[in-house]
Design an enzyme around this catalytic site. Structure first.
Site: not given
Length: 601
Positions: A394-395, A398, A401
């Site tokens: 998940h991290e 980020h 991105h």
């Protein structure tokens, strides 16, 4: 040095390779101090550009290059560094002092530049159109175009200055709420076996996951008994926040606080309302889930709120060391291309991440991507916790991105919104889950993974939408002049609990106090973005296949803040103006419930 995986170490004892390297921001605190002094010295010059923006494109470019590129970029570096340092050990008084000095100067800078946006808005429209075609302002075109949308809502220079000077004071309700919940309140202790554990916000969920129902009930009742003792104060804090949102919306000429919150992202209220409508249409599957949970826990007709987090699947221990976890994740993300995987692997095996727990370290996990530095990740990773594998993925979403955005956009518009961010992170989780489920030959493991997928949809789509309804309804009440009291807030929240959980759940009176303890409500109208983000991610991951889809998704990551979020997501292939993504995600949830039942017959 201490191996942080085996014990909770003091920060100074943690192995260097297990910590992040902040040198891409500042080499050390001394270099940060030099940067802070430079920032402080630069604030007085901001006013020198005042009154010049309408002279020429060159004059505006000079002002923006100094205020935005030189000063705001330096401020971002300073802020990220000290925030990350503070996260290493919240009790470090030296770093807390650094943070306090940074906030003080950031407030002064905000006041010093408060004239900037009103002056840009005041420039003749014909001139602005010419400026937008000037090469001198090429890097500011998106910045200016987005800013000009706000023209009807920008106040006079004096009024903007007054609001900027309130930056610290307006945070008081949120800070008071956090102090009340995390410092002043004593929730007591909960006995687990022969040991008593302190009951806190952080420990509540783990205690509610305990297999012993008596432990769960004790934790829940004690926690909400303490909330009940402070309910009037908590209601006033939340009411004050809502009323301030209402006030700011009124003085800035927005139709409502919700309009004001959605305006920066250029999101129509219909997106918010469509989300609520879609979720409402699909509550049946959620009710069936709770009925199934009650059956599996042998609690038919007696399911209680302290039973929501209890495990209904037991699996064998599944361990992944940090390095093993990185490889599993990179293998799952191969469809995103070689560059994506290579950069991520190097970052995670290098020192992008602060890996393990240490005393005083901030709990949970986050990614902190900035324009100048690496996209850092805070983790409290545990080899034996499978969910931590998903948290890393998940991290990482980020962080990648941020990595793509910073390398494909100028600073003034590289920063993307939460609306977009939650797609990049949960998309990675979806690809990881798909890989693990497909490759597992163990039905218990499959059931666990499907159970996690169901819980994620509940927490991220259903629950956040329920929160979004509460925020919408309480702000509407305030805007109609209806008082926000303990009783009205509890009644509103209680109705939502009953509608979302259905007949399988039996609440106690104190359950309606939950609405007073949600920290997200102090940043109004953003929780809905979690729901739209996962809906988009589930839709995109289901379609993901060939090179064309991969390139489309990377185009979305690279777009950064160059477009409004609805438009950037269209690059990836999903239109959040429509109800289909949410409906699709919730249809997937219904199928997950059916498959889970099959695996657990």
């Amino acid at each position: 040095m201490v191996d942080a995986r085996l014990t909770v170490a003091e920060r100074r004892e943690v192995k260097l390779e297990d910590t992040w390297d902040l040198e891409s921001l500042f080499a050390d605190d001394s270099e940060w101090e030099e940067g802070l002094l430079k920032f402080e010295a630069g604030i007085p010059r901001v006013i020198e550009f005042k009154g010049s923006l309408g002279d020429s494109a060159g004059s505006m470019a000079a002002a923006l290059n100094y205020i935005v590129i030189d000063m705001e970029l330096l401020e971002e570096r300073l802020g990220y560094y000290v925030m990350l340092r503070q996260s290493e050990d919240i009790g470090d008084t030296h770093v807390r002092g650094l943070y306090g000095r940074y906030i003080n100067l950031a407030t002064k800078f905000a006041a010093a530049k408060s004239w900037l946006e009103p002056e840009i808005q005041a420039v003749d429209a014909k001139k602005i159109r010419a400026y937008l075609n000037s090469e001198l302002l090429a890097d500011f075109q998106v910045y200016l175009q987005k800013l000009l949308r706000f023209k009807p809502h920008i106040l006079s220079e004096k009024e903007e200055s007054l609001l900027a000077k309130q930056l610290e004071s307006v945070q008081v309700p949120a800070r008071a709420f956090n102090a009340l919940m995390n410092v002043d309140m004593d929730f007591g202790k909960v006995k687990v076996g022969d040991t008593e554990f302190p009951l806190t916000q952080s420990s509540l969920i783990s205690l509610l996951q305990n297999k012993d129902r008596a432990v769960r009930e004790d934790a829940y009742r004690k926690f909400y008994r303490c909330i009940d003792a402070h309910k009037y104060t908590m209601a006033e804090l939340y009411s004050g926040t809502v009323l301030r949102n209402k006030y700011i919306a009124e003085i800035r000429s927005y139709p409502s606080a919700r309009h004001m919150a959605l305006f920066p992202d250029n999101v129509d209220l219909a997106v918010y309302d469509n989300l609520v409508s879609s979720v409402r249409r699909n509550l049946k599957a959620l009710h069936e889930y709770y009925e199934m949970r009650a059956e599996m826990l042998n609690l038919k007709d007696n399911l209680r709120p302290w039973d929501v987090h209890a495990s209904i699947v037991d699996i064998k221990d599944i361990h992944h060391t940090w390095d093993e976890a990185v490889e599993v994740i990179c293998d799952a993300l191969k469809p995103l291309g070689q560059e994506y995987v290579d950069v991520l692997r190097a970052g995670l095996l290098g020192r992008w991440a602060d890996r393990y727990e240490n005393k005083g370290k901030r709990s949970g996990a986050f990614s902190a991507g900035s324009y100048s530095g690496n996209p850092y990740i805070l983790m409290n990773y545990k080899d034996e916790v499978l969910r931590d594998l998903f948290t890393m993925a998940h991290e990482a979403g980020h962080s990648m991105h941020s990595w793509y955005s910073a390398r494909n956009n100028p600073f003034p518009h590289y920063d993307y919104t939460i609306f977009e961010a939650e797609v990049a992170s949960t998309f990675n989780e979806q690809l990881l889950a798909k890989k693990l489920i497909e490759e597992s030959s163990d039905d218990a493991v499959k059931a666990y993974l499907i159970g996690k997928q169901m819980e994620d949809v509940i927490a991220t789509i259903y629950r956040q939408t329920m929160f979004a309804e509460f925020e919408r309804d309480t702000h509407l009440m305030a805007e109609r002049g209806e008082p926000l009291t303990v009783d009205t807030l509890r009644e509103t929240y209680s109705d939502l609990l009953k509608e979302y959980f259905g007949n399988a759940m039996h609440f106690i009176d104190e359950s309606s106090l939950e609405g007073l303890r949600i920290p997200h409500f102090y940043s109004a109208f953003y929780v809905y973005k979690y729901a739209t983000g996962l809906s988009a991610a589930m839709t995109l991951s289901a379609r993901y296949g060939g090179e064309a889809e991969g390139n489309a998704y990377l185009s979305f990551l690279k777009s950064g803040g160059s477009k409004h979020p609805i438009e950037s997501l269209k690059l990836a292939g999903v239109d959040m103006n429509q109800t289909e993504p949410v409906d699709y995600a919730l249809n997937c949830f219904a199928n997950l419930v059916k498959e889970f039942r099959r695996l657990n017959k």
